[in-house]
Write a protein that holds these residues in place. Structure first.
Motif, PDB file in Angstrom:
ATOM      1  N   PRO A 200      19.174  12.708 -19.954  1.00  0.00           N
ATOM      2  CA  PRO A 200      17.757  12.684 -20.329  1.00  0.00           C
ATOM      3  C   PRO A 200      17.513  11.789 -21.553  1.00  0.00           C
ATOM      4  CG  PRO A 200      18.496  14.922 -19.894  1.00  0.00           C
ATOM      5  CD  PRO A 200      19.730  14.073 -19.911  1.00  0.00           C
ATOM      6  N   GLY A 201      16.371  11.130 -21.545  1.00  0.00           N
ATOM      7  CA  GLY A 201      16.008  10.258 -22.653  1.00  0.00           C
ATOM      8  C   GLY A 201      16.326   8.800 -22.405  1.00  0.00           C
ATOM      9  N   PHE A 202      17.169   8.512 -21.421  1.00  0.00           N
ATOM     10  CA  PHE A 202      17.502   7.125 -21.100  1.00  0.00           C
ATOM     11  C   PHE A 202      16.294   6.438 -20.487  1.00  0.00           C
ATOM     12  CE2 PHE A 202      18.778   3.906 -18.019  1.00  0.00           C
ATOM     13  CZ  PHE A 202      19.714   3.159 -18.720  1.00  0.00           C
ATOM     14  N   ARG A 203      16.044   5.231 -20.935  1.00  0.00           N
ATOM     15  CA  ARG A 203      14.940   4.450 -20.362  1.00  0.00           C
ATOM     16  C   ARG A 203      15.487   3.124 -19.847  1.00  0.00           C
ATOM     17  NH1 ARG A 203       9.353   3.605 -22.914  1.00  0.00           N
ATOM     18  NH2 ARG A 203       9.038   3.152 -20.689  1.00  0.00           N
ATOM     19  N   GLY A 204      15.220   2.861 -18.583  1.00  0.00           N
ATOM     20  CA  GLY A 204      15.665   1.624 -17.959  1.00  0.00           C
ATOM     21  C   GLY A 204      14.509   0.904 -17.312  1.00  0.00           C
ATOM     22  N   ALA A 205      14.660  -0.402 -17.160  1.00  0.00           N
ATOM     23  CA  ALA A 205      13.604  -1.216 -16.544  1.00  0.00           C
ATOM     24  C   ALA A 205      14.222  -2.348 -15.753  1.00  0.00           C
ATOM     25  CB  ALA A 205      12.658  -1.774 -17.605  1.00  0.00           C
ATOM     26  N   VAL A 206      13.509  -2.750 -14.709  1.00  0.00           N
ATOM     27  CA  VAL A 206      13.858  -3.926 -13.930  1.00  0.00           C
ATOM     28  C   VAL A 206      12.693  -4.895 -14.037  1.00  0.00           C
ATOM     29  CG1 VAL A 206      14.496  -4.834 -11.669  1.00  0.00           C
ATOM     30  CG2 VAL A 206      15.208  -2.516 -12.328  1.00  0.00           C
ATOM     31  N   LEU A 207      12.966  -6.133 -14.486  1.00  0.00           N
ATOM     32  CA  LEU A 207      11.940  -7.173 -14.580  1.00  0.00           C
ATOM     33  C   LEU A 207      12.298  -8.298 -13.630  1.00  0.00           C
ATOM     34  CD1 LEU A 207      11.324  -5.581 -17.237  1.00  0.00           C
ATOM     35  CD2 LEU A 207      10.651  -7.770 -18.236  1.00  0.00           C
ATOM     36  N   VAL A 208      11.331  -8.714 -12.815  1.00  0.00           N
ATOM     37  CA  VAL A 208      11.550  -9.741 -11.801  1.00  0.00           C
ATOM     38  C   VAL A 208      10.411 -10.756 -11.875  1.00  0.00           C
ATOM     39  CG1 VAL A 208      12.780  -8.139 -10.285  1.00  0.00           C
ATOM     40  CG2 VAL A 208      10.307  -8.414 -10.041  1.00  0.00           C
ATOM     41  N   PRO A 209      10.589 -11.950 -11.294  1.00  0.00           N
ATOM     42  CA  PRO A 209       9.536 -12.967 -11.409  1.00  0.00           C
ATOM     43  C   PRO A 209       8.396 -12.844 -10.411  1.00  0.00           C
ATOM     44  CG  PRO A 209      11.501 -13.899 -10.413  1.00  0.00           C
ATOM     45  CD  PRO A 209      11.854 -12.498 -10.787  1.00  0.00           C
ATOM     46  N   GLU A 211       5.952 -10.539  -7.379  1.00  0.00           N
ATOM     47  CA  GLU A 211       5.457  -9.234  -6.951  1.00  0.00           C
ATOM     48  C   GLU A 211       6.184  -8.743  -5.708  1.00  0.00           C
ATOM     49  OE1 GLU A 211       3.466  -5.697  -6.602  1.00  0.00           O
ATOM     50  OE2 GLU A 211       3.594  -7.061  -8.325  1.00  0.00           O
ATOM     51  N   GLY A 212       6.554  -9.649  -4.800  1.00  0.00           N
ATOM     52  CA  GLY A 212       7.271  -9.229  -3.606  1.00  0.00           C
ATOM     53  C   GLY A 212       8.596  -8.574  -3.947  1.00  0.00           C
ATOM     54  N   LEU A 213       9.359  -9.170  -4.863  1.00  0.00           N
ATOM     55  CA  LEU A 213      10.634  -8.589  -5.271  1.00  0.00           C
ATOM     56  C   LEU A 213      10.424  -7.304  -6.050  1.00  0.00           C
ATOM     57  CD1 LEU A 213      13.666  -8.704  -5.377  1.00  0.00           C
ATOM     58  CD2 LEU A 213      13.516 -10.335  -7.274  1.00  0.00           C
ATOM     59  N   SER A 214       9.338  -7.215  -6.806  1.00  0.00           N
ATOM     60  CA  SER A 214       9.012  -5.977  -7.509  1.00  0.00           C
ATOM     61  C   SER A 214       8.763  -4.848  -6.516  1.00  0.00           C
ATOM     62  CB  SER A 214       7.776  -6.190  -8.393  1.00  0.00           C
ATOM     63  OG  SER A 214       7.325  -4.978  -8.945  1.00  0.00           O
ATOM     64  N   ARG A 215       8.005  -5.122  -5.462  1.00  0.00           N
ATOM     65  CA  ARG A 215       7.725  -4.101  -4.445  1.00  0.00           C
ATOM     66  C   ARG A 215       9.001  -3.665  -3.739  1.00  0.00           C
ATOM     67  NH1 ARG A 215       2.159  -4.791  -1.211  1.00  0.00           N
ATOM     68  NH2 ARG A 215       0.750  -5.117  -2.951  1.00  0.00           N
ATOM     69  N   TRP A 232       8.823  -3.855 -13.121  1.00  0.00           N
ATOM     70  CA  TRP A 232       7.706  -4.721 -13.477  1.00  0.00           C
ATOM     71  C   TRP A 232       7.962  -6.139 -12.964  1.00  0.00           C
ATOM     72  CZ3 TRP A 232       4.015  -2.616 -17.019  1.00  0.00           C
ATOM     73  CH2 TRP A 232       4.430  -1.537 -17.791  1.00  0.00           C
ATOM     74  N   THR A 233       6.906  -6.873 -12.676  1.00  0.00           N
ATOM     75  CA  THR A 233       7.034  -8.329 -12.751  1.00  0.00           C
ATOM     76  C   THR A 233       6.988  -8.683 -14.227  1.00  0.00           C
ATOM     77  OG1 THR A 233       4.654  -8.807 -12.691  1.00  0.00           O
ATOM     78  CG2 THR A 233       5.805  -8.627 -10.569  1.00  0.00           C
ATOM     79  N   TYR A 234       7.550  -9.845 -14.579  1.00  0.00           N
ATOM     80  CA  TYR A 234       7.497 -10.232 -15.991  1.00  0.00           C
ATOM     81  C   TYR A 234       6.063 -10.257 -16.492  1.00  0.00           C
ATOM     82  CZ  TYR A 234       6.726 -13.188 -19.948  1.00  0.00           C
ATOM     83  OH  TYR A 234       6.245 -13.659 -21.147  1.00  0.00           O
ATOM     84  N   PHE A 559       0.888 -13.472   0.577  1.00  0.00           N
ATOM     85  CA  PHE A 559       0.837 -14.197  -0.683  1.00  0.00           C
ATOM     86  C   PHE A 559       0.739 -13.176  -1.811  1.00  0.00           C
ATOM     87  CE2 PHE A 559      -1.410 -17.613   1.941  1.00  0.00           C
ATOM     88  CZ  PHE A 559      -0.235 -18.321   2.149  1.00  0.00           C
ATOM     89  N   ALA A 560       1.046 -13.626  -3.019  1.00  0.00           N
ATOM     90  CA  ALA A 560       0.969 -12.750  -4.198  1.00  0.00           C
ATOM     91  C   ALA A 560       1.754 -11.460  -3.996  1.00  0.00           C
ATOM     92  CB  ALA A 560      -0.488 -12.444  -4.558  1.00  0.00           C
ATOM     93  N   GLY A 561       2.886 -11.565  -3.277  1.00  0.00           N
ATOM     94  CA  GLY A 561       3.767 -10.422  -3.119  1.00  0.00           C
ATOM     95  C   GLY A 561       3.304  -9.371  -2.140  1.00  0.00           C
ATOM     96  N   GLN A 562       2.303  -9.659  -1.295  1.00  0.00           N
ATOM     97  CA  GLN A 562       1.738  -8.635  -0.411  1.00  0.00           C
ATOM     98  C   GLN A 562       2.577  -8.444   0.852  1.00  0.00           C
ATOM     99  OE1 GLN A 562      -0.994  -6.793  -1.478  1.00  0.00           O
ATOM    100  NE2 GLN A 562      -0.536  -7.936  -3.345  1.00  0.00           N
ATOM    101  N   PHE A 563       3.853  -8.165   0.659  1.00  0.00           N
ATOM    102  CA  PHE A 563       4.741  -7.880   1.783  1.00  0.00           C
ATOM    103  C   PHE A 563       4.689  -6.393   2.116  1.00  0.00           C
ATOM    104  CE2 PHE A 563       6.421 -11.774  -0.021  1.00  0.00           C
ATOM    105  CZ  PHE A 563       6.728 -12.520   1.103  1.00  0.00           C
ATOM    106  N   GLU A 564       4.786  -6.087   3.401  1.00  0.00           N
ATOM    107  CA  GLU A 564       4.715  -4.697   3.837  1.00  0.00           C
ATOM    108  C   GLU A 564       6.073  -4.128   4.236  1.00  0.00           C
ATOM    109  OE1 GLU A 564       1.718  -4.271   6.820  1.00  0.00           O
ATOM    110  OE2 GLU A 564       0.173  -5.285   5.617  1.00  0.00           O
TER     111      GLU A 564
END
Length: 633
Positions: A200-209, A211-215, A232-234, A559-564
């Motif tokens: 508990p208390g650990f905070r992690g993040a993933v940042l990608v360039p 929106e598609g990879l973020s999803r 997040w995206t950057y 476009f704009a990461g709108q992959f399903e």
């Protein structure tokens, strides 16, 4: 024509009569056409020719295959089938008696592809059935050979991958490897393991360039039931931290910044200019029209005095050593001028609000030169923080404290600009670690400036990070991997007769669209759980091919990461697909004009082909790209 059967002889004779009619109607030259249909409509039979434009004649007409509703009959029906199609507000019915693809050379008819896919060819004056005209098809495997989608967190790691996951907790890691070699898989496994060990208390993040990879990353974590990891995206992350520090930033981000404006604001030379700017303006500038004492508003005003000043921009352009044309200076200053204007809604705030709403519900400035009024560029966030850091250093104080995470994964890190990496460094708590994953061969963002992995680690202040190079492909078939390697290294041979790769070269977009429509329909009929994606070089090309395939399976433009991430047909472009994968990939614009022999084209085509996990199709309306040295000519 003695070698042809009766039906084939009839087809050839009929097409020659139609061509003679067209020559009589157009003595100045027959407009090019690509196909023929014979339709039964009530008591009549009519001939229809499909072309690139409509030409109405006294006895025979051409219809534009891209816009004419009747073209649907050619794409969607087989010979002998009855059709019903909507034409305006009425339904047109009939029966397709015959359809033929036609090939011309110097105005002469030289081949006919019939409804049963037989090719009839003309040699001199003799017509014969060709026995060696290949029919390119995507070779299909049974659906069970692919297996269902699995999150990388559900994959069993090989020993080399597991060694990276098991490194000491305080060790930052640089993960390198070709596309499909498991970089994201290993990065997420290590992040989840660090979270498990820390508790508990650990905070992690993933940042990608993108929106598609973020999803996709969120989906992968959800499939494994992992919680407490921010994805997040950057741009999303940078906007969040910027608005927490610079309280009165505009809420809107710009939409009309040119690629030149974006590249200039991401260029490494900007850092030196910012230091000069701070030397000349050691205190935040004030906007006399908008008086404020807040550091945030003053910092944004700095942007107006920096990017809105032609002399500063010309100095910056000279520092880029020709990387950008001098015309960009005017683009930046004009863009900045508009950004610091009030939008029409504010300027006319005294007018009844209902009168400021457009018919289509858009903002009143949408689609006008004023669309970016009172906006901020995503690239400005890193610039603002760098200005703040430089002033804090000059004053001997600490800059704003952004640290929030114990571990940050930076995926596809070759796409991040130096100032962006420096900002992400401030997001890590003291003693925290980075997991950096990337592949220099996949650097395709034209506005980015990648100067090697040593430079990336220096910006992140982890120059001695553990480096791991993954060497086993887990995504693509072997022949697709071999093709990808030949794109990056021309000395490596591309595969010959690759079983997982299909080539289809046609002379025009219509004939290519017929093949793409047929293949996409066949793939999804035989393998309905498959994901099939057309990957084009640019958004404009993606829209063109989506329209060309409108008579095939329903297609989703992404476009704009709108992959399903579900079965079916998707049409997108290279900039959108970083880090993604699909069962079947079709690259429809693998032409010499679209992918010339340049480093940028090599990287872009490399990224496109390495999205395929099952089968790859390459299409060309015209000459093949010189990068595809093994493609049939």
């Amino acid at each position: 024509m003695s070698s042809l059967n009766a039906d084939q002889q009839r087809r050839v004779a009929h097409q020659l009569r139609l061509l003679a009619t067209m020559r009589a109607q157009h003595p100045g030259g027959v407009p090019p056409y690509f196909a023929h249909m014979r339709l039964e409509t009530g008591p009549r039979e009519v001939d229809v020719l499909l072309a690139a434009s409509t030409h109405v004649g006294p006895s025979l007409s051409l219809i534009d295959w891209r816009t004419a509703p009747l073209a649907e009959v050619f794409f969607s029906y087989e010979e002998g089938e009855e059709y019903d199609i909507e034409v305006g507000e009425r339904v047109v019915s009939g029966r397709l008696l015959e359809k033929n693809l036609l090939g011309f050379e110097a105005g002469a008819l030289v081949w006919i592809d019939t409804g049963d896919e037989a090719r009839l060819e003309c040699t001199g004056t003799d017509w014969h059935r060709s026995e060696d005209a290949p029919r390119p098809h995507l070779a299909l495997r049974p659906a069970e050979a692919r297996g269902p989608f699995r999150s990388p967190l559900e994959v069993r790691l090989d020993p080399a991958q597991q060694r990276v996951v098991d490194l000491p907790r305080d060790r930052s890691v640089l993960l390198l490897g070709e596309a499909g070699f498991g970089k994201t898989t290993v990065a997420l496994h290590r992040l989840v393991e660090l979270q498990r060990e820390a508790g508990p208390g650990f905070r992690g993040a993933v940042l990608v360039p993108t929106e598609g990879l973020s999803r996709l990353t969120r989906l992968m974590l959800e499939r494994r039931g992992v919680e407490g990891i921010d994805v997040w995206t950057y741009t999303q992350w940078a906007a969040s931290v910027a608005r927490s520090v610079f309280k009165d930033l505009p809420r809107r981000e710009s939409v009309d910044a040119t690629s030149g404006v974006i590249r200039l604001k991401r260029h490494p030379a900007l850092r030196g200019l910012l230091e000069e700017f701070i030397q000349r303006h050691p205190r935040p500038l004030r906007d006399e029209d908008r008086p404020t004492t807040s550091r945030a508003r003053a910092s944004r005003v700095d942007l107006e005095h920096l990017f809105g000043d032609r002399s500063w921009m010309e100095r910056l352009l000279s520092a880029t050593e020709g990387a950008l044309p001098l015309s960009v200076a005017a683009e930046v200053t004009e863009h900045t001028r508009i950004q610091f204007l009030d939008p029409t809604e504010v300027e006319y705030a005294h007018v009844d609000r209902e009168n400021l709403v457009t018919v289509d519900g858009q903002r009143i400035d949408a689609g006008t030169p004023m669309e970016d009024a009172d906006s901020v560029d995503p690239e400005d966030y890193a610039v603002l923080f760098e200005l703040e850091r430089l002033r804090a250093r000059a004053d001997g104080v600490k800059p704003s404290f952004l640290a929030a995470y114990d571990c940050m994964v930076l995926d596809e890190a070759q796409e991040f600009a130096p100032l962006e990496l420096a900002l992400m460094r401030r997001g890590l708590r003291p003693g925290g670690t980075f997991i950096v994953a990337g592949d220099a061969a996949q650097q395709v963002d034209p506005t980015s400036f990648f100067d090697g992995w040593d430079a990336v680690l220096e910006e992140l202040a982890v120059p001695r990070a553990e480096r791991a190079v993954l060497e086993v492909s887990y995504r693509c078939p072997d022949d697709v991997t071999a093709l990808a390697r030949s794109l990056i290294d021309p000395e490596r041979a591309a595969p010959h007769d690759p079983p997982s790769i299909t080539h289809c070269r046609r002379n025009n977009l219509f004939h290519l669209a017929v093949w793409l429509t047929r293949e996409s329909r066949t793939v999804l009929a035989e393998d309905p759980s498959a994901s099939l994606t057309l990957i084009c070089r640019s958004p404009e090309a993606a829209r063109t091919f989506a329209h060309a395939l409108r008579h095939g399976p329903p297609a989703r433009l992404a476009f704009a990461g709108q992959f399903e991430f579900r079965p079916g047909l998707t049409v997108t472009c290279v900039q959108e697909i970083k880090g993604l994968e699909f069962d079947y990939v079709l690259i429809p614009d693998a032409t010499a004009g679209t992918y010339p022999d340049t480093p940028e084209s090599r990287r872009a085509l490399y990224v496109a082909v390495t999205r395929a996990t099952h089968r790859l199709g390459l299409g060309s309306a015209g000459a093949w790209s010189p990068l595809l040295t093994s493609s049939p000519r």
